[in-house]
Design a protein around this motif. Structure first.
Motif, mmCIF file in Angstrom:
data_model
loop_
_atom_site.group_PDB
_atom_site.id
_atom_site.type_symbol
_atom_site.label_atom_id
_atom_site.label_comp_id
_atom_site.label_asym_id
_atom_site.label_seq_id
_atom_site.Cartn_x
_atom_site.Cartn_y
_atom_site.Cartn_z
ATOM 1 N N ASP A 131 18.645 -143.569 -30.007
ATOM 2 C CA ASP A 131 17.723 -143.644 -31.147
ATOM 3 C C ASP A 131 16.641 -142.583 -31.047
ATOM 4 O O ASP A 131 16.293 -141.937 -32.042
ATOM 5 N N TYR A 132 16.081 -142.417 -29.843
ATOM 6 C CA TYR A 132 14.997 -141.438 -29.699
ATOM 7 C C TYR A 132 15.507 -140.006 -29.824
ATOM 8 O O TYR A 132 14.780 -139.128 -30.280
ATOM 9 N N GLU B 87 17.803 -139.186 -31.902
ATOM 10 C CA GLU B 87 17.886 -139.009 -33.348
ATOM 11 C C GLU B 87 16.502 -138.849 -33.971
ATOM 12 O O GLU B 87 16.287 -137.979 -34.821
ATOM 13 N N LEU B 88 15.558 -139.686 -33.537
ATOM 14 C CA LEU B 88 14.197 -139.586 -34.068
ATOM 15 C C LEU B 88 13.624 -138.199 -33.792
ATOM 16 O O LEU B 88 12.976 -137.594 -34.651
ATOM 17 N N GLY C 124 15.311 -135.427 -33.299
ATOM 18 C CA GLY C 124 16.003 -134.464 -34.157
ATOM 19 C C GLY C 124 15.479 -134.507 -35.579
ATOM 20 O O GLY C 124 15.256 -133.468 -36.217
ATOM 21 N N GLU C 125 15.256 -135.736 -36.089
ATOM 22 C CA GLU C 125 14.742 -135.890 -37.449
ATOM 23 C C GLU C 125 13.350 -135.267 -37.585
ATOM 24 O O GLU C 125 13.034 -134.622 -38.595
ATOM 25 N N ALA C 126 12.543 -135.466 -36.535
ATOM 26 C CA ALA C 126 11.191 -134.884 -36.558
ATOM 27 C C ALA C 126 11.262 -133.361 -36.509
ATOM 28 O O ALA C 126 10.488 -132.676 -37.196
ATOM 29 N N ASP D 189 13.697 -131.565 -37.712
ATOM 30 C CA ASP D 189 14.132 -131.147 -39.052
ATOM 31 C C ASP D 189 12.947 -131.059 -40.010
ATOM 32 O O ASP D 189 12.960 -130.301 -40.981
ATOM 33 N N ARG D 190 11.943 -131.892 -39.758
ATOM 34 C CA ARG D 190 10.752 -131.883 -40.621
ATOM 35 C C ARG D 190 9.788 -130.762 -40.251
ATOM 36 O O ARG D 190 8.705 -130.660 -40.807
ATOM 37 N N LEU E 35 8.260 -130.296 -37.260
ATOM 38 C CA LEU E 35 7.197 -130.622 -36.311
ATOM 39 C C LEU E 35 7.456 -129.913 -34.975
ATOM 40 O O LEU E 35 8.605 -129.731 -34.571
ATOM 41 N N LYS F 9 3.714 -138.305 -31.749
ATOM 42 C CA LYS F 9 4.146 -139.350 -32.684
ATOM 43 C C LYS F 9 5.039 -140.395 -32.014
ATOM 44 O O LYS F 9 4.946 -141.576 -32.298
ATOM 45 N N LEU F 10 5.902 -139.940 -31.109
ATOM 46 C CA LEU F 10 6.842 -140.879 -30.485
ATOM 47 C C LEU F 10 6.233 -141.632 -29.304
ATOM 48 O O LEU F 10 6.679 -142.725 -28.987
#
Lengths: 112, 387
Positions: free
Chosen positions: B30-31, B33-34, B36-38, B40-41, B43, B51-52
């Motif tokens: 999960d982390y 992915e989180l 990676g998603e961040a 992509d934004r 950051l 943030k995490l």
């Protein structure tokens, strides 16, 4: 007369659950999207949200699915389950009752 | 910190907290992915890390949803088997060789195996010393009748704790009462009984060592001089006028001086800072005094009066842990009960059964399940779920 209401700690803890359940019901989102959206709106620490997502998923209130992202990384989306919808309705009822009772107390004081 | 470092640190932290593999895998995925998603934004690593959260904050937030493996099941099996091994050994040594005096010691295998398997580092040595002391004390007592002064072996309990848990000056100061007591009794018993009278002056070394290990000031130098004068007065009055019965009063002078100058905290500044340390030392003094008083006054009871000394490790456990772990008292309670039943009621054949109380209490009071698993308020909530 207003209805008797038991304000329990579960309700207090459930406020964040309520908000997250409602947000995901309104729009299926991926993890970091939920984190950003809610932490901005509610001014809460970002790292408190993922544990709630994980817990709600373990409780089978959410289910997840993965999609490819145009930007590269795979994204895990959260979707509310039927069980989650029922829980959300329970929370909404409790919340609305609580808010109505608070309003009634405040308005009564203003009338006096 | 890069994504890889973040994920590695999180994985290591969860492993160190004994989180089960499947949960570690799920959280780490999960982390990843989180993260990676961040990314992509747009950051940066620093922003994402903020943030995490840290591995510790993530663990604390997730703890209620994680399954924790407490102890290895194989290790617990060894501890669980130890009572049966002890019983078999007891009968082999007792029935087979008619050595019941020694056979009961096989029951000490129960706490010893539990300590060897579950206690780590220096605490393992400290925890074992009471049992090693009992075994050495009993064997030398039965074989050579060395009940006195072999009881000094029980000093290995505080000595091991002081050596392993304190440093530098505190070690020297903490050890001095025990080392001096051991020398005092060994010289008096093995070389010259007269040493009981004049050797007492050795105890002046305890405050002298403590003072010399700290910066000297006028008060401390005065105290040193008074202690040396008191030793001189004690020995002079004793040797010249045979006044041993009253010469000890010379030591009242430095004691009174200490009280007058408000040096009540003097002692605590010199090493016994901790209330628990003071209580431990006080309990040791009281228990040894009771042991001697009873042993000398009654006479001929050296072979069992040593059980009074077992009150010391019990007092020590109580001072440091309260009654949080009742099983930690059980080896001592069982040994005391065993000796009382055997000595006073002649029930040696049955008395060994009291050792079975150790595993029974361990099982009854154990709050942790054998293998794992602390899952979670999550499951409770699912059970409670009336939706």
């Amino acid at each position: 007369m207003f209805r008797r209401y038991n304000l329990n700690t579960q309700f207090k803890k459930g406020i964040l659950d309520l908000v997250i359940l409602k947000s995901v019901q309104d729009q299926e989102m991926y993890g970091f999207e939920i984190i950003e959206k809610l932490s901005d709106l509610l001014s809460i620490n970002e790292n408190t949200i993922y544990p709630i997502l994980r817990r709600l998923t373990e409780q089978k209130l959410f289910e997840t699915y993965t999609t490819d992202s145009p930007l590269g990384a795979k994204r895990k989306y959260y979707r509310i389950t039927e069980r989650g919808k029922k829980r959300l309705n329970n929370y909404l009822n409790e919340y609305n009752t609580f808010i109505n009772n608070v309003d009634e107390i405040l308005n009564r004081r203003n009338d006096q | 910190m890069s994504k890889e470092q973040f994920i590695n640190e999180l994985t290591s932290y969860l492993k160190a907290r004994n989180v089960i593999e499947s949960d570690i895998k799920a959280v780490v995925e999960d982390y990843k992915e989180l993260y990676g998603e961040a990314q992509d934004r747009g950051l940066s690593d620093v922003e994402i890390f903020e943030k995490l959260g840290t591995p510790r904050s993530i663990y604390l937030a997730l703890r209620d949803t994680l399954s924790i493996r407490y102890v290895s099941s194989n290790r617990n099996k060894i501890v669980a088997v130890s009572p049966f091994v002890a019983i078999i050994l007891f009968f082999i040594i007792g029935l087979g060789f008619n050595l019941y005096d020694y056979a009961w010691m096989s029951f000490l295998l129960i706490p010893i195996s539990a300590i060897l398997i579950n206690v780590k580092g220096s605490d393992r040595i400290i925890s074992l010393t009471p049992f090693i002391s009992i075994v050495i004390f009993m064997i030398t007592g039965f074989l050579f009748d060395w009940w006195h002064p072999m009881w000094l072996i029980f000093f290995s309990i505080p000595i091991s704790a002081i050596i392993l848990k304190t440093k530098n000056k505190d070690t020297v100061i903490g050890l001095s009462p025990f080392v001096i007591t051991i020398i005092y009794f060994l010289v008096a018993v093995l070389i010259n009984p007269e040493f009981y009278r004049y050797g007492f002056a050795m105890y002046a070394l305890i405050p002298i060592i403590a003072i010399l290990l700290h910066p000297l000031n006028t008060k401390r130098i005065t105290m040193l001089i008074l202690i040396v004068l008191a030793v001189f007065g004690h020995l002079f009055a004793g040797f010249v006028y045979d006044g041993w019965s009253y010469s000890w009063a010379a030591y009242l002078v430095p004691v009174i001086f200490g009280i007058i100058i408000g040096d009540i905290t003097f002692e605590s500044e010199l090493g016994w800072r901790d209330k628990k340390q003071k209580s431990t030392l006080l309990s040791l003094i009281v228990i040894v005094a009771v042991y001697f008083a009873v042993s000398y006054l009654v006479g001929g009871i050296w072979n069992w009066s040593w059980i009074i000394l077992l009150l010391f490790p019990m007092a020590s456990i109580y001072i440091h842990n309260g009654i949080k772990h009742p099983v930690s008292f059980m080896p001592f309670i069982a040994t005391i009960t065993f000796m009382i039943l055997g000595t006073f009621f002649g029930l040696w054949d049955y008395a060994w059964l009291v050792y079975l109380s150790i595993p029974i209490v361990a099982i009854v009071t154990d709050k942790k399940p054998g293998i794992t698993i602390k899952k979670s308020k999550v499951l409770e909530e699912i059970d409670d779920d009336s939706i």
